[in-house]
Design an enzyme around this catalytic site. Structure first.
Site, mmCIF file in Angstrom:
data_model
loop_
_atom_site.group_PDB
_atom_site.id
_atom_site.type_symbol
_atom_site.label_atom_id
_atom_site.label_comp_id
_atom_site.label_asym_id
_atom_site.label_seq_id
_atom_site.Cartn_x
_atom_site.Cartn_y
_atom_site.Cartn_z
ATOM 1 N N GLU A 1 19.942 -13.826 7.102
ATOM 2 C CA GLU A 1 21.364 -13.772 7.806
ATOM 3 C C GLU A 1 22.458 -13.418 6.180
ATOM 4 O OE1 GLU A 1 21.997 -15.084 12.014
ATOM 5 O OE2 GLU A 1 22.936 -16.635 10.580
ATOM 6 N N LYS B 1 24.217 -7.691 20.491
ATOM 7 C CA LYS B 1 24.654 -8.371 21.802
ATOM 8 C C LYS B 1 26.180 -7.707 22.937
ATOM 9 C CE LYS B 1 25.569 -13.142 19.808
ATOM 10 N NZ LYS B 1 26.490 -13.845 18.585
ATOM 11 N N HIS C 1 -6.077 -16.585 5.734
ATOM 12 C CA HIS C 1 -7.317 -15.507 6.735
ATOM 13 C C HIS C 1 -7.021 -14.739 7.361
ATOM 14 C CE1 HIS C 1 -10.616 -18.735 5.247
ATOM 15 N NE2 HIS C 1 -9.566 -19.465 5.062
#
Ligand code: PA5
Length: 431
Positions: A284, A419, A305
């Site tokens: 961010e 948003k 793995h």
């Protein structure tokens, strides 16, 4: 007391010491910019001296509030998203026993919009004595607001409004936002997130410290560790002795060499959420203006793995930063077995951590040989003090690194895009 240690030698095949030292002045200037408050985003530098400026009164208030919740609750729900929960979860998971069922249990909400998650949480809380710490700096974030509305109703219906009030704590802005209005109206105990501290830099404010104290973790030691790191990487320290400045320079040089992805790896599953917190901090802060290293993470040996193949032989656009813990808290030895059907007797009498360390060394050798530059950050032990050092180390290095990249580390304009669309789709008034 020891400090966490940075090792960069295994990155030197891709970049040189000369290149690193050629950036010493720029890194020092970036560190000074933070200190002088003359760089980009300088309204949000309140975190810089948070460790050394936290006073006893605030710590005591946080501890007393935590003790009160601990005495009343079997479960405490921490509501928050992004910087409003990741720091607390990182520290709580790193320090608490993995299978601990000690009361109060700390659980989380408001970090997703999962209907099943909320239903299952409500079911888990039914019939239990629970409390809520509701954290939102803006006080208007949808995810935590939604979770709080649902859990507040459940708590009030279970024990009545008056008793519920004594088990709800809000952490928000001093004056603004819906959570401030609601808390003042309901008369909740509140703590303030300072105006000049952004969410992802707020772990050493009540945002992180209250949930951490509720989990029974020593917040004074956490802060003490951060204070020691604040001194160790300040502007009076030479570049060659400043691990935060060196880390910032090395990762930026690697980025310029085409290493666009930094993988934060650990060999201790308790550090999983430290990496989640780190990803938010760096992602961010730096990912803007179409620039920035992509922060990724893996838990080893588990992910050897799964992601191990990609790291060893996939596109050579990555470097690795390994958080290593020198000494585990406990001792477990491999027992001898007379029949040795599993063929493990060659390890009998050796500690499990010895096997883990050899896996760590073997992985480092393989990845470096495979073209993955390696940075190592070693913690002497995984405790509050060294974790406090690590958190502040990453914060300061992030500020320096973002200034080297020439972006504002303290804004996040990109998170608004989804948003706006979501609110429009939801017919939120004003959108
Ligand atoms: O770092 C940040 O600023 C963000 O990640 C915020 O912490 C997150 O969006 C939550 O915001 P708020 O605390 O306002 O609810």
């Amino acid at each position: 007391m020891k400090t966490i240690a940075l090792e960069i030698e295994k990155a030197l095949g891709t970049i040189t010491k000369e290149q690193i030292f050629s950036q010493a002045k720029a890194a020092q200037e970036a560190n000074v910019l933070l200190e002088n408050g003359q760089g980009k985003g300088n309204d949000f530098l309140g975190w810089l001296h948070l460790p050394s400026s936290i006073n006893e009164l605030i710590i005591n208030d946080i501890q007393q509030t935590a003790d009160s919740l601990r005495s009343k609750c079997e479960v405490v729900v921490v509501i928050g998203i992004g910087g409003s929960y990741l720091g607390a979860k990182a520290v709580i998971d790193a320090i608490s026993g993995t299978f601990d069922t000690k009361k109060p249990v700390v659980v989380y909400a408001g970090h997703n919009i999962g209907e099943d998650y909320l239903h299952e949480l409500s079911e888990f809380l039914a019939g239990k004595l629970f409390g809520i710490i509701n954290i939102s700096k803006s006080g208007t974030t949808t995810e935590p607001a939604l979770a709080f509305r649902i859990l507040k109703k459940q708590l009030e219906e279970a024990i009545g409004k008056v008793e519920a009030k004594s088990r709800i704590v809000a952490i928000t802005d001093e004056k603004r936002g819906a959570l401030r209005t609601l808390s003042d109206k309901e008369g909740y105990k509140t703590f303030v997130i300072p105006d000049n501290v952004g969410g992802r830099f707020s772990v050493l404010t009540p945002v992180g410290l209250l949930p951490i104290a509720v989990a029974g973790i020593d917040i004074k030691q956490l802060v003490a560790g951060a204070v020691s790191m604040e001194k160790a990487i300040g502007t009076t320290v030479d570049f060659e002795h400043n691990p935060a400045a060196i880390y910032a320079v090395v990762r930026n040089l690697l980025y310029q060499k085409g290493k666009k992805i930094e993988i934060l790896a650990n060999f201790n599953p308790k550090l999983h959420y430290v990496a989640e917190w780190w990803k938010q901090l760096y992602g961010e802060s730096e990912g803007k203006e179409h620039k920035g290293i992509f922060p990724a993470s893996v838990d080893f040996t588990t992910d050897l793995h799964s992601m191990g193949q990609w790291i060893q032989e996939g596109e050579r656009s990555i470097f690795e930063t390994v958080i290593s813990v020198a000494h585990p808290k406990y001792t477990v030895e491999v027992p001898h077995d007379t029949e040795d059907l599993d063929g493990l007797n060659y390890l009998a009498g050796k500690r499990v951590d010895y096997v883990n360390k050899m896996a760590e060394l073997g992985t480092q050798m393989a990845h470096v040989a495979g073209g993955v530059p390696n940075i190592k950050i070693e913690l002497p032990e995984l405790n509050e003090y060294y974790l406090g050092q690590l958190l502040y180390f990453f914060e300061r290095a992030c500020g320096i690194s973002a200034y080297l990249l020439d972006v504002n580390p303290f804004d996040q304009p990109g998170v608004e895009a989804y948003k706006k669309n979501m609110f429009k789709l939801l017919d939120k008034p004003g959108y």
